[in-house]
Design an enzyme around this catalytic site. Structure first.
Site, PDB file in Angstrom:
ATOM      1  N   HIS A 179      22.747  10.425  29.204  1.00  0.00           N
ATOM      2  CA  HIS A 179      22.312  10.368  27.806  1.00  0.00           C
ATOM      3  C   HIS A 179      22.881  11.508  26.969  1.00  0.00           C
ATOM      4  O   HIS A 179      22.636  11.566  25.764  1.00  0.00           O
ATOM      5  CB  HIS A 179      20.779  10.377  27.720  1.00  0.00           C
ATOM      6  CG  HIS A 179      20.188  11.709  28.024  1.00  0.00           C
ATOM      7  ND1 HIS A 179      20.067  12.181  29.315  1.00  0.00           N
ATOM      8  CD2 HIS A 179      19.727  12.671  27.205  1.00  0.00           C
ATOM      9  CE1 HIS A 179      19.543  13.394  29.266  1.00  0.00           C
ATOM     10  NE2 HIS A 179      19.322  13.719  28.012  1.00  0.00           N
ATOM     11  N   HIS A 215      23.870  14.543  22.159  1.00  0.00           N
ATOM     12  CA  HIS A 215      22.637  14.090  22.807  1.00  0.00           C
ATOM     13  C   HIS A 215      22.209  12.759  22.213  1.00  0.00           C
ATOM     14  O   HIS A 215      21.855  12.696  21.038  1.00  0.00           O
ATOM     15  CB  HIS A 215      21.550  15.151  22.602  1.00  0.00           C
ATOM     16  CG  HIS A 215      20.364  14.973  23.471  1.00  0.00           C
ATOM     17  ND1 HIS A 215      19.392  14.020  23.233  1.00  0.00           N
ATOM     18  CD2 HIS A 215      19.987  15.620  24.586  1.00  0.00           C
ATOM     19  CE1 HIS A 215      18.467  14.108  24.172  1.00  0.00           C
ATOM     20  NE2 HIS A 215      18.801  15.070  25.005  1.00  0.00           N
TER      21      HIS A 215
END
Length: 165
Positions: A70, A85
């Site tokens: 992620h 992110h």
């Protein structure tokens, strides 16, 4: 003998970073996570993505890929390091909905696909998809980082300007 009379180069270099995501760039303060919104991770910007593709915003090196895919960190030739992110609290998805296309140590070109992610799956799981872009070592190599908000297209819209020391 006359070297001491040479004028020192005091001009700053401005580095323009392209958006790694397509969507709407917003101030970091809009991220629903205090670590990002408060600037505790470093200066930056966030993007509310409209496409599930994270691309390299510059030629550089992948220095870290989070195990759950992620997030990824890249280093620019200037020494600046960036954290990309995807979503907030998405580590809880344990990699579901994320496909990394790079590994640590990879040298990548601007526009190269880094991670694909499923926006609908992230939202269905109850997580915000807003994605912070952080300069993690700004204090070491820049004197300022200026975010540029508004609609952005991955690989073509300038999203950050950094003044290098």
């Amino acid at each position: 003998m006359f070297s001491k009379w040479r004028k020192k180069n005091t001009e700053s270099k401005v580095l323009e970073i392209l958006s790694p995501l397509t969507g709407e760039a917003v101030p970091l303060a809009q991220v629903p996570d205090e670590a990002f919104a408060g600037g505790h991770m470093g200066p930056g910007i966030a993007v509310e993505p409209s496409e599930g593709r994270l691309v390299a915003p510059f030629d550089g090196k992948v220095v870290h890929v989070i195990k759950s895919n992620h997030a990824v960190m890249m280093e620019h030739s200037s020494g600046l390091q960036f954290l990309f992110h995807l979503g907030i609290n998405t580590v809880s998805l344990k990699g579901e909905g994320f496909t990394a296309h790079v590994s640590v140590g990879d040298k990548v070109k601007a526009g190269q696909l880094l991670i694909e992610f499923d926006i609908a799956a992230i939202r269905e799981a109850g997580y915000p998809v807003i994605s912070p872009i952080i300069v993690t070592n700004a204090g070491e190599v820049t004197s300022s980082v200026e975010p540029i908000t508004g609609p952005v297209t991955a690989g073509s819209s300038v999203i950050l300007k950094a003044v290098l020391q």
